[in-house]
Design a protein around this motif. Structure first.
Motif, PDB file in Angstrom:
ATOM      1  N   GLN A 244      -3.823   1.528   3.462  1.00 12.56           N
ATOM      2  CA  GLN A 244      -2.651   1.244   4.459  1.00 12.56           C
ATOM      3  C   GLN A 244      -2.381  -0.061   4.491  1.00 12.56           C
ATOM      4  N   ASN A 245      -1.180  -0.807   4.656  1.00 14.34           N
ATOM      5  CA  ASN A 245      -0.854  -2.141   4.309  1.00 14.34           C
ATOM      6  C   ASN A 245      -1.788  -2.958   5.404  1.00 14.34           C
ATOM      7  N   TYR A 246      -2.198  -4.138   4.919  1.00  8.28           N
ATOM      8  CA  TYR A 246      -2.981  -5.034   5.616  1.00  8.28           C
ATOM      9  C   TYR A 246      -2.639  -6.280   5.530  1.00  8.28           C
TER      10      TYR A 246
ATOM     11  N   TYR B  73      -0.099 -12.409   3.005  1.00 11.57           N
ATOM     12  CA  TYR B  73       0.220 -11.672   2.058  1.00 11.57           C
ATOM     13  C   TYR B  73      -0.144 -10.158   2.456  1.00 11.57           C
ATOM     14  N   VAL B  74       0.853  -9.074   2.017  1.00  8.93           N
ATOM     15  CA  VAL B  74       0.619  -7.898   2.401  1.00  8.93           C
ATOM     16  C   VAL B  74      -0.076  -7.149   1.535  1.00  8.93           C
ATOM     17  N   TRP B  75      -1.442  -6.797   1.810  1.00 10.33           N
ATOM     18  CA  TRP B  75      -2.105  -6.318   0.814  1.00 10.33           C
ATOM     19  C   TRP B  75      -2.379  -4.841   0.996  1.00 10.33           C
ATOM     20  N   PHE B  76      -2.366  -3.985   0.071  1.00 14.53           N
ATOM     21  CA  PHE B  76      -2.539  -2.362   0.005  1.00 14.53           C
ATOM     22  C   PHE B  76      -3.778  -2.130  -0.418  1.00 14.53           C
ATOM     23  N   PRO B  77      -4.867  -1.989   0.138  1.00 14.92           N
ATOM     24  CA  PRO B  77      -6.232  -1.791  -0.225  1.00 14.92           C
ATOM     25  C   PRO B  77      -6.211  -0.326  -0.861  1.00 14.92           C
TER      26      PRO B  77
HETATM   27  C1  LIG Z   1       3.382  -1.571   2.079  1.00 19.99           C
HETATM   28  O1  LIG Z   1       4.253  -3.051   2.013  1.00 19.99           O
HETATM   29  C2  LIG Z   1       5.046  -2.955   0.809  1.00 19.99           C
HETATM   30  C3  LIG Z   1       5.330  -4.394   0.576  1.00 19.99           C
HETATM   31  O2  LIG Z   1       5.716  -5.215   1.760  1.00 19.99           O
HETATM   32  C4  LIG Z   1       5.966  -1.806   1.063  1.00 19.99           C
HETATM   33  O3  LIG Z   1       7.019  -1.803   0.135  1.00 19.99           O
HETATM   34  C5  LIG Z   1       5.263  -0.595   1.237  1.00 19.99           C
HETATM   35  O4  LIG Z   1       6.069   0.460   1.302  1.00 19.99           O
HETATM   36  C6  LIG Z   1       4.370  -0.616   2.299  1.00 19.99           C
HETATM   37  N1  LIG Z   1       3.499   0.611   2.382  1.00 19.99           N
HETATM   38  C7  LIG Z   1       3.253   1.329   3.455  1.00 19.99           C
HETATM   39  C8  LIG Z   1       2.289   2.638   3.012  1.00 19.99           C
HETATM   40  O5  LIG Z   1       3.449   0.906   4.519  1.00 19.99           O
END
Ligand SMILES: *[C@@H]1O[C@H](CO)[C@@H](O)[C@H](O)[C@H]1NC(C)=O
Length: 157
Positions: A51-53, A93-97
């Protein structure tokens, strides 16, 4: 004549791209971290995989930065790969681990290094942990062993 030169330039540029490069991203320079203090992840942070962090820091330098994931104890943190390269030094920065990341028992075991692309100035997060309930060590090892062995990072001396 100029077209010959252009073709030659393209050819040599192509050769340069074929040379193996251990770590293609910007390398840290110097013997001490400075600037760009990182607040998130911070002390006792546990970052959920999958999930985004939002990685958050206070920008103190001009130009772009590169973020590198580290693994291991603070005394021997091994670079894993660049999370992102050459982004504006905006302070977040939005990281997706990845869900491939092995979870940790506590809030240690991982780190992030922020590197200024212009001069190699660098900064570290504190140690943080990863939570990853869906991680299955055996499955991850068997499905990724072939690629991970060839992509294993070079340990800096
Ligand atoms: C995570 O962030 C990215 C860029 O901000 C976005 O495109 C993506 O849909 C997000 N993913 C989730 C699982 O929230």
């Amino acid at each position: 004549m100029s077209s010959d030169f252009s073709l030659f330039s393209l050819f040599t540029a192509g050769l340069a791209c074929l040379l193996p490069v251990a770590n293609a991203y910007t390398q840290p320079v110097g013997d001490a971290p400075s600037g760009n203090p990182i607040s998130e992840p911070g002390l006792s942070s546990i970052v959920p995989a999958g999930q985004n962090y939002t990685i958050t820091w206070q920008p103190t330098t001009d130009g772009t930065v590169t973020l590198v994931l580290l693994k291991g104890p603070a005394s021997n943190a091994i670079p894993q790969y660049a999370i992102v390269e050459n982004i504006p030094n905006s302070g977040s920065y939005v990281w997706f681990p990845s869900t491939d990341l092995a979870p940790t028992a506590d809030a240690t075991g991982y780190g992030i290094e922020l590197i200024c692309d212009s001069n190699g100035q660098y900064q570290y997060t504190t140690q943080f942990g990863i939570s990853n309930p869906s991680y299955q060590a055996a499955a991850a090892a068997s499905s990724s062993s072939a690629s991970s062995s060839s992509a294993s990072p070079t340990i800096p001396s």
